[in-house]
Design a protein around this motif. Sequence first.
Motif, mmCIF file in Angstrom:
data_model
loop_
_atom_site.group_PDB
_atom_site.id
_atom_site.type_symbol
_atom_site.label_atom_id
_atom_site.label_comp_id
_atom_site.label_asym_id
_atom_site.label_seq_id
_atom_site.Cartn_x
_atom_site.Cartn_y
_atom_site.Cartn_z
ATOM 1 N N THR A 68 27.805 38.746 15.961
ATOM 2 C CA THR A 68 27.620 39.412 17.247
ATOM 3 C C THR A 68 28.662 40.522 17.423
ATOM 4 O OG1 THR A 68 26.814 37.358 18.183
ATOM 5 C CG2 THR A 68 27.488 39.061 19.735
ATOM 6 N N LEU A 69 28.184 41.703 17.672
ATOM 7 C CA LEU A 69 29.081 42.846 17.833
ATOM 8 C C LEU A 69 29.524 42.959 19.282
ATOM 9 C CD1 LEU A 69 27.102 45.475 15.730
ATOM 10 C CD2 LEU A 69 29.058 44.100 14.985
ATOM 11 N N SER A 70 30.771 43.321 19.436
ATOM 12 C CA SER A 70 31.266 43.551 20.793
ATOM 13 C C SER A 70 30.629 44.824 21.330
ATOM 14 C CB SER A 70 32.795 43.701 20.782
ATOM 15 O OG SER A 70 33.407 42.532 20.299
ATOM 16 N N PRO A 71 30.226 44.814 22.595
ATOM 17 C CA PRO A 71 29.605 46.016 23.159
ATOM 18 C C PRO A 71 30.629 47.145 23.283
ATOM 19 C CG PRO A 71 30.042 44.399 24.888
ATOM 20 C CD PRO A 71 30.346 43.726 23.581
ATOM 21 N N SER B 31 32.948 50.063 24.916
ATOM 22 C CA SER B 31 33.785 50.019 26.117
ATOM 23 C C SER B 31 32.947 50.358 27.359
ATOM 24 C CB SER B 31 34.941 51.005 25.977
ATOM 25 O OG SER B 31 35.732 51.024 27.143
ATOM 26 N N GLY B 32 33.101 49.562 28.399
ATOM 27 C CA GLY B 32 32.368 49.798 29.637
ATOM 28 C C GLY B 32 30.956 49.238 29.621
ATOM 29 N N LYS B 33 30.590 48.508 28.549
ATOM 30 C CA LYS B 33 29.253 47.940 28.431
ATOM 31 C C LYS B 33 29.335 46.419 28.278
ATOM 32 C CE LYS B 33 26.925 51.859 28.363
ATOM 33 N NZ LYS B 33 25.879 52.205 29.352
ATOM 34 N N MET B 34 28.215 45.755 28.496
ATOM 35 C CA MET B 34 28.127 44.314 28.255
ATOM 36 C C MET B 34 26.743 43.998 27.691
ATOM 37 S SD MET B 34 27.734 42.822 32.151
ATOM 38 C CE MET B 34 26.533 43.496 33.322
ATOM 39 N N ASN B 35 26.657 42.911 26.922
ATOM 40 C CA ASN B 35 25.390 42.457 26.364
ATOM 41 C C ASN B 35 24.831 41.312 27.210
ATOM 42 O OD1 ASN B 35 25.430 44.224 24.162
ATOM 43 N ND2 ASN B 35 26.667 42.825 22.938
ATOM 44 N N ILE B 36 23.580 41.446 27.601
ATOM 45 C CA ILE B 36 22.905 40.408 28.389
ATOM 46 C C ILE B 36 21.669 39.964 27.623
ATOM 47 C CG2 ILE B 36 21.776 39.841 30.581
ATOM 48 C CD1 ILE B 36 24.733 40.458 30.865
ATOM 49 N N LYS B 37 21.481 38.660 27.507
ATOM 50 C CA LYS B 37 20.259 38.123 26.893
ATOM 51 C C LYS B 37 19.241 37.864 28.002
ATOM 52 C CE LYS B 37 22.698 35.919 23.066
ATOM 53 N NZ LYS B 37 23.090 34.627 22.450
ATOM 54 N N LEU B 38 18.049 38.424 27.823
ATOM 55 C CA LEU B 38 16.988 38.260 28.824
ATOM 56 C C LEU B 38 15.785 37.595 28.172
ATOM 57 C CD1 LEU B 38 15.853 38.863 31.696
ATOM 58 C CD2 LEU B 38 14.960 41.002 30.756
ATOM 59 N N VAL B 39 15.315 36.516 28.793
ATOM 60 C CA VAL B 39 14.146 35.789 28.303
ATOM 61 C C VAL B 39 13.050 35.851 29.357
ATOM 62 C CG1 VAL B 39 13.230 33.565 27.524
ATOM 63 C CG2 VAL B 39 15.580 34.213 26.973
ATOM 64 N N ILE B 40 11.840 36.237 28.947
ATOM 65 C CA ILE B 40 10.671 36.164 29.826
ATOM 66 C C ILE B 40 9.837 34.992 29.342
ATOM 67 C CG2 ILE B 40 8.619 37.346 30.677
ATOM 68 C CD1 ILE B 40 10.055 39.984 30.193
ATOM 69 N N ARG C 198 17.800 41.405 23.835
ATOM 70 C CA ARG C 198 19.198 41.665 24.206
ATOM 71 C C ARG C 198 19.275 43.013 24.901
ATOM 72 N NH1 ARG C 198 23.556 44.348 22.197
ATOM 73 N NH2 ARG C 198 22.356 45.092 20.403
ATOM 74 N N ILE C 199 19.951 43.051 26.019
ATOM 75 C CA ILE C 199 20.059 44.268 26.824
ATOM 76 C C ILE C 199 21.528 44.701 26.856
ATOM 77 C CG2 ILE C 199 19.810 45.249 29.141
ATOM 78 C CD1 ILE C 199 17.595 43.226 29.640
ATOM 79 N N GLU C 200 21.743 45.980 26.615
ATOM 80 C CA GLU C 200 23.093 46.535 26.780
ATOM 81 C C GLU C 200 23.156 47.179 28.155
ATOM 82 O OE1 GLU C 200 24.976 50.236 24.820
ATOM 83 O OE2 GLU C 200 25.395 48.554 23.445
ATOM 84 N N ALA C 201 24.059 46.696 28.985
ATOM 85 C CA ALA C 201 24.138 47.167 30.369
ATOM 86 C C ALA C 201 25.563 47.591 30.700
ATOM 87 C CB ALA C 201 23.691 46.060 31.318
ATOM 88 N N SER C 202 25.694 48.299 31.797
ATOM 89 C CA SER C 202 27.022 48.742 32.247
ATOM 90 C C SER C 202 27.804 47.555 32.796
ATOM 91 C CB SER C 202 26.881 49.810 33.338
ATOM 92 O OG SER C 202 26.186 50.936 32.846
ATOM 93 N N SER C 203 29.050 47.449 32.396
ATOM 94 C CA SER C 203 29.898 46.362 32.895
ATOM 95 C C SER C 203 29.998 46.421 34.418
ATOM 96 C CB SER C 203 31.299 46.464 32.290
ATOM 97 O OG SER C 203 31.247 46.330 30.892
ATOM 98 N N GLY C 204 29.910 45.268 35.042
ATOM 99 C CA GLY C 204 30.033 45.202 36.495
ATOM 100 C C GLY C 204 28.733 45.393 37.242
ATOM 101 N N ALA C 205 27.648 45.793 36.549
ATOM 102 C CA ALA C 205 26.351 45.991 37.220
ATOM 103 C C ALA C 205 25.781 44.654 37.668
ATOM 104 C CB ALA C 205 25.379 46.691 36.279
ATOM 105 N N LYS D 16 26.238 38.796 39.478
ATOM 106 C CA LYS D 16 27.036 39.684 38.640
ATOM 107 C C LYS D 16 27.151 39.097 37.228
ATOM 108 C CE LYS D 16 27.994 42.804 41.756
ATOM 109 N NZ LYS D 16 29.359 43.078 42.223
ATOM 110 N N PRO D 17 26.308 39.515 36.311
ATOM 111 C CA PRO D 17 26.345 38.978 34.947
ATOM 112 C C PRO D 17 27.634 39.355 34.223
ATOM 113 C CG PRO D 17 24.302 40.195 35.360
ATOM 114 C CD PRO D 17 25.244 40.517 36.470
ATOM 115 N N LYS D 18 27.993 38.515 33.269
ATOM 116 C CA LYS D 18 29.127 38.798 32.394
ATOM 117 C C LYS D 18 28.614 38.964 30.965
ATOM 118 C CE LYS D 18 32.386 36.178 35.239
ATOM 119 N NZ LYS D 18 33.301 35.002 35.292
ATOM 120 N N ASN D 19 29.453 39.471 30.102
ATOM 121 C CA ASN D 19 29.054 39.704 28.718
ATOM 122 C C ASN D 19 28.529 38.420 28.071
ATOM 123 O OD1 ASN D 19 28.829 41.382 26.362
ATOM 124 N ND2 ASN D 19 30.622 40.346 25.522
#
Length: 429
Positions: free
Chosen positions: A317-320, A322-331, A344-351, A414-417
């Motif tokens: 697993t690669l670290s996102p 700077s200023g980004k976070m990885n979120i796993k989304l399941v439908i 896997r979604i790359e999103a802005s940290s703090g979003a 507020k999701p975290k990495n």
Amino acid sequence: MNLFQFKESIHLRMFKIIGTCLVLITLTHLTNGQVTLSESKAAKDKAVRHILSKREFNHGWDGGHTIRVVTGLQLAEDGWYKDNTTILESASVRQRDAEILSVFAKDPNLLKTAPEVISEWVNSIISTCQDPAKFHGVNLIDILKKKLDTIPSGATRHAAQTVAVSLALCNAGVQVPNSAIVKINNDMKPNKGLCNFCIEGSSLTILAMQCIKAQQPDNKLINGINTRQIAYLKGKQNDDGGFGTTVATTLAIEAANVVGTQTLPINVAKALAWVMKDQDKEGGFGSLLTTALAAPMFIGRSILDVKNVKCKKEPPTLSPPSGKMNIKLVIEDAIYAQRSIESRIEASSGANLLKVLKDESDKHPKSFMFTTKNGLIETVNLVEPEPKNGWSWQTLKEIGSKKEVTTQSLENIKPKNNDKYILRFGKSL
């Protein structure tokens, strides 16, 4: 009878009564066509255990079945064999290769080997992330192309061979010749009356057309072929949910999963229940080949998925950035499609979660869309809640092995990495 024997007899009777009740409850559940995702997965796991228990001393399966069994395991387990990481699985894949190569000793130019058999080889080789064009120095793709030209026209059984070869070529990323599509269009015409293997043939044709359509979206013959097969299949489901045999029902379910039940309006849940009732206590469905075919179907997979099997070692697993976070989304759809899709979604940290989902929808508006009501998910990909059945969308957060329903507004989450969220459609948990 002494007191101890009397008590033991009473306990045995109680266990038998409880066991009988559980069987009756399960049968009633299946008879009503109610199958949950967990039940479907359990049936798959049981089938896989049964298949593995039948492995021979040479790590293959009796009767020359290793080729199709390896394909079934790769699909059912999404990479049962991965890059020679385990000795037993690697030995089974080597045995599969040996069984294929042994045919060349008897039939060097494969003149006596049926085209659909070579198609099975190609699909199996793809499922283990090998190149069928470079299979131990043999180009199976070139051989399959030549075989395609030798298949005669004028009969449904010949059309089924053309379908099998076309699907294997398409899975390999090879352009399917228009001449093959014309041949399928002319010959794959199932009869309304008694038609041996027409359900299987029509279902496989739908799977093949789905693959070829992605290659050739402007080919008008493809829609016509699909329409004809769908028209035939949709009236073939029996009142008990099945399509006559386990193989036919399995393939019909796979076809419906691929095109959707709005296009092919069959009762998938009832068909699944029908197949599950045929599973014996060891997990099998009669023959080993039928079991290997059915196992992937329970998790919404088919021969179309051989090219998507995760048989390579996943990179760490690669670290996102700077200023980004990885979120796993399941439908997860526990009602209609009976399957789940993870990304896997790359999103802005703090979003917040609403922002994360909106950004993802903006990037891929055709594959992910959603609406909210009172801050909560209301619809996903046009699937709306059905209050009369108690079906709705819920947002869950996976923490370890547990899944917790979140009732907060999406704006307040507020999701975290590396957090994992599940958008689930079904009865409320």
